[in-house]
Design a protein around this motif. Structure first.
Motif, PDB file in Angstrom:
ATOM      1  N   PRO A  98       0.832  -1.214   0.000  1.00  0.00           N
ATOM      2  CA  PRO A  98       0.000   0.000   0.000  1.00  0.00           C
ATOM      3  C   PRO A  98       0.857   1.250   0.000  1.00  0.00           C
ATOM      4  CG  PRO A  98       0.107  -0.939   2.208  1.00  0.00           C
ATOM      5  CD  PRO A  98       0.916  -1.846   1.318  1.00  0.00           C
ATOM      6  N   SER A  99       1.146   1.753  -1.186  1.00  0.00           N
ATOM      7  CA  SER A  99       2.041   2.895  -1.303  1.00  0.00           C
ATOM      8  C   SER A  99       1.700   3.690  -2.552  1.00  0.00           C
ATOM      9  CB  SER A  99       3.494   2.403  -1.381  1.00  0.00           C
ATOM     10  OG  SER A  99       4.343   3.398  -1.896  1.00  0.00           O
ATOM     11  N   PRO A 100       1.734   5.031  -2.472  1.00  0.00           N
ATOM     12  CA  PRO A 100       1.503   5.854  -3.674  1.00  0.00           C
ATOM     13  C   PRO A 100       2.469   5.514  -4.800  1.00  0.00           C
ATOM     14  CG  PRO A 100       1.459   7.221  -1.709  1.00  0.00           C
ATOM     15  CD  PRO A 100       1.942   5.857  -1.269  1.00  0.00           C
ATOM     16  N   LYS A 101       3.709   5.129  -4.460  1.00  0.00           N
ATOM     17  CA  LYS A 101       4.691   4.795  -5.484  1.00  0.00           C
ATOM     18  C   LYS A 101       4.356   3.484  -6.192  1.00  0.00           C
ATOM     19  CE  LYS A 101       8.695   7.285  -3.725  1.00  0.00           C
ATOM     20  NZ  LYS A 101      10.104   7.188  -3.310  1.00  0.00           N
ATOM     21  N   ALA A 102       3.611   2.614  -5.507  1.00  0.00           N
ATOM     22  CA  ALA A 102       3.233   1.336  -6.111  1.00  0.00           C
ATOM     23  C   ALA A 102       2.007   1.476  -6.999  1.00  0.00           C
ATOM     24  CB  ALA A 102       2.972   0.308  -5.015  1.00  0.00           C
ATOM     25  N   GLU A 103       1.240   2.544  -6.801  1.00  0.00           N
ATOM     26  CA  GLU A 103      -0.029   2.699  -7.517  1.00  0.00           C
ATOM     27  C   GLU A 103       0.119   2.723  -9.042  1.00  0.00           C
ATOM     28  OE1 GLU A 103      -4.079   2.638  -7.628  1.00  0.00           O
ATOM     29  OE2 GLU A 103      -2.715   2.296  -5.944  1.00  0.00           O
ATOM     30  N   PRO A 104       1.118   3.438  -9.621  1.00  0.00           N
ATOM     31  CA  PRO A 104       1.261   3.411 -11.086  1.00  0.00           C
ATOM     32  C   PRO A 104       1.476   2.001 -11.627  1.00  0.00           C
ATOM     33  CG  PRO A 104       2.565   5.185 -10.151  1.00  0.00           C
ATOM     34  CD  PRO A 104       2.084   4.364  -8.995  1.00  0.00           C
ATOM     35  N   PHE A 105       2.229   1.158 -10.887  1.00  0.00           N
ATOM     36  CA  PHE A 105       2.431  -0.220 -11.318  1.00  0.00           C
ATOM     37  C   PHE A 105       1.110  -0.993 -11.280  1.00  0.00           C
ATOM     38  CE2 PHE A 105       6.646   1.019  -9.752  1.00  0.00           C
ATOM     39  CZ  PHE A 105       7.452   0.579 -10.794  1.00  0.00           C
ATOM     40  N   LYS A 106       0.310  -0.748 -10.243  1.00  0.00           N
ATOM     41  CA  LYS A 106      -0.972  -1.446 -10.114  1.00  0.00           C
ATOM     42  C   LYS A 106      -1.912  -1.061 -11.253  1.00  0.00           C
ATOM     43  CE  LYS A 106      -0.598  -1.609  -5.071  1.00  0.00           C
ATOM     44  NZ  LYS A 106      -1.179  -1.197  -3.783  1.00  0.00           N
ATOM     45  N   ILE A 107      -1.915   0.215 -11.610  1.00  0.00           N
ATOM     46  CA  ILE A 107      -2.753   0.677 -12.727  1.00  0.00           C
ATOM     47  C   ILE A 107      -2.288   0.038 -14.028  1.00  0.00           C
ATOM     48  CG2 ILE A 107      -3.362   2.700 -14.116  1.00  0.00           C
ATOM     49  CD1 ILE A 107      -3.193   4.340 -11.494  1.00  0.00           C
ATOM     50  N   TRP A 108      -0.973  -0.013 -14.220  1.00  0.00           N
ATOM     51  CA  TRP A 108      -0.419  -0.626 -15.428  1.00  0.00           C
ATOM     52  C   TRP A 108      -0.777  -2.108 -15.497  1.00  0.00           C
ATOM     53  CZ3 TRP A 108       3.593  -4.349 -15.787  1.00  0.00           C
ATOM     54  CH2 TRP A 108       4.020  -4.622 -17.102  1.00  0.00           C
ATOM     55  N   LEU A 109      -0.672  -2.823 -14.361  1.00  0.00           N
ATOM     56  CA  LEU A 109      -1.012  -4.241 -14.334  1.00  0.00           C
ATOM     57  C   LEU A 109      -2.479  -4.474 -14.678  1.00  0.00           C
ATOM     58  CD1 LEU A 109       0.968  -5.383 -11.167  1.00  0.00           C
ATOM     59  CD2 LEU A 109       1.330  -6.184 -13.504  1.00  0.00           C
ATOM     60  N   ALA A 110      -3.344  -3.593 -14.170  1.00  0.00           N
ATOM     61  CA  ALA A 110      -4.767  -3.708 -14.486  1.00  0.00           C
ATOM     62  C   ALA A 110      -5.001  -3.503 -15.982  1.00  0.00           C
ATOM     63  CB  ALA A 110      -5.573  -2.686 -13.673  1.00  0.00           C
ATOM     64  N   LYS A 111      -4.274  -2.548 -16.569  1.00  0.00           N
ATOM     65  CA  LYS A 111      -4.412  -2.272 -18.005  1.00  0.00           C
ATOM     66  C   LYS A 111      -3.936  -3.468 -18.832  1.00  0.00           C
ATOM     67  CE  LYS A 111      -3.048   1.156 -21.512  1.00  0.00           C
ATOM     68  NZ  LYS A 111      -2.339   0.252 -22.439  1.00  0.00           N
ATOM     69  N   VAL A 112      -2.791  -4.027 -18.453  1.00  0.00           N
ATOM     70  CA  VAL A 112      -2.261  -5.186 -19.165  1.00  0.00           C
ATOM     71  C   VAL A 112      -3.209  -6.375 -19.037  1.00  0.00           C
ATOM     72  CG1 VAL A 112      -0.392  -6.892 -19.205  1.00  0.00           C
ATOM     73  CG2 VAL A 112       0.148  -4.470 -18.984  1.00  0.00           C
ATOM     74  N   GLY A 113      -3.757  -6.562 -17.840  1.00  0.00           N
ATOM     75  CA  GLY A 113      -4.706  -7.647 -17.625  1.00  0.00           C
ATOM     76  C   GLY A 113      -5.930  -7.508 -18.512  1.00  0.00           C
ATOM     77  N   ALA A 114      -6.443  -6.275 -18.626  1.00  0.00           N
ATOM     78  CA  ALA A 114      -7.609  -6.023 -19.477  1.00  0.00           C
ATOM     79  C   ALA A 114      -7.272  -6.305 -20.942  1.00  0.00           C
ATOM     80  CB  ALA A 114      -8.073  -4.577 -19.310  1.00  0.00           C
ATOM     81  N   GLU A 115      -6.049  -5.930 -21.364  1.00  0.00           N
ATOM     82  CA  GLU A 115      -5.634  -6.178 -22.742  1.00  0.00           C
ATOM     83  C   GLU A 115      -5.525  -7.677 -23.023  1.00  0.00           C
ATOM     84  OE1 GLU A 115      -2.000  -4.034 -23.177  1.00  0.00           O
ATOM     85  OE2 GLU A 115      -2.992  -2.093 -23.503  1.00  0.00           O
ATOM     86  N   CYS A 116      -5.025  -8.431 -22.046  1.00  0.00           N
ATOM     87  CA  CYS A 116      -4.906  -9.886 -22.217  1.00  0.00           C
ATOM     88  C   CYS A 116      -6.280 -10.535 -22.371  1.00  0.00           C
ATOM     89  CB  CYS A 116      -4.167 -10.504 -21.026  1.00  0.00           C
ATOM     90  SG  CYS A 116      -2.405 -10.136 -20.985  1.00  0.00           S
TER      91      CYS A 116
END
Length: 200
Positions: A98-116
């Motif tokens: 749980p960190s603001p610095k981790a949030e961009p990675f989480k958003i990117w992972l969600a985007k990649v997951g949706a693309e898959c």
């Protein structure tokens, strides 16, 4: 044997190791945790990781069980066993921080997951994305077309082997032998494309 390197993230060091046999990078978990949670010292990062490991285990996560240890150079210059994660494990770990610095990675992972998921529904999207990715890297159209044809041919071949009961490691051995005869390179050598279009 492994090649040892230092990667920079926000001007901070992340120790990494390339494992030749597994053909993948391993990252120091303590280093990544320390950066994402703004720990002032490596000791603080190690304590955070220790608490996080317990939490993940209690949640039923297999991450801490699957992570391994490799020798890396510590702050005192000595080689010490360090908890490491490959790329997949590291991205899973980031989701639990749980960190603001981790949030961009989480958003990117969600985007990649949706693309898959989209690609599972429409296989042509996979080809379209591959075309765009290779083009952005500067590879010529001819090389891209040949690369996509090779990928499709290999898929057809492995599907046929699978239908005939050839599984796992045997497929890898057969693919490696075919590639060696055809291209004069092992599969590992062949799948590393030229770094620039001018290298072709």
């Amino acid at each position: 044997m492994a090649d040892k390197n230092i990667k920079l993230f926000e001007n901070k060091h992340v120790r990494t190791t390339w494992a030749e046999e597994k053909e993948e990078w391993f990252f120091s978990i303590v280093d990544v945790v320390g950066i994402l949670t703004d720990q002032p010292t490596q000791r603080g990062a190690a304590k955070y990781w220790s608490v996080l490991k317990v939490r993940l285990k209690n949640e039923g996560s297999q991450l801490t069980t699957n992570c391994s240890q490799l020798k890396m150079t510590a702050e005192d210059g000595k080689e010490r066993l360090t908890d490491v994660a490959n790329t997949e494990q590291l991205l899973r770990l980031i989701q639990s921080i749980p960190s603001p610095k981790a949030e961009p990675f989480k958003i990117w992972l969600a985007k990649v997951g949706a693309e898959c998921i989209d690609e599972i529904v429409d296989h042509e999207l996979t080809i379209d994305r591959a075309l765009v990715t290779y083009a952005r890297k500067g590879y010529p159209r001819e090389w891209i077309n040949q690369r996509l044809q090779v990928i499709q041919a290999r898929k057809d071949l492995t599907d046929e082997w699978d239908n005939r009961g050839v599984k796992g490691g045997k497929c890898a051995i057969l693919t490696d032998k075919i590639t060696k005869v055809w291209a004069g390179l092992t599969t590992r050598q062949y799948k590393n494309p030229p770094s620039r279009a001018s290298d072709l």
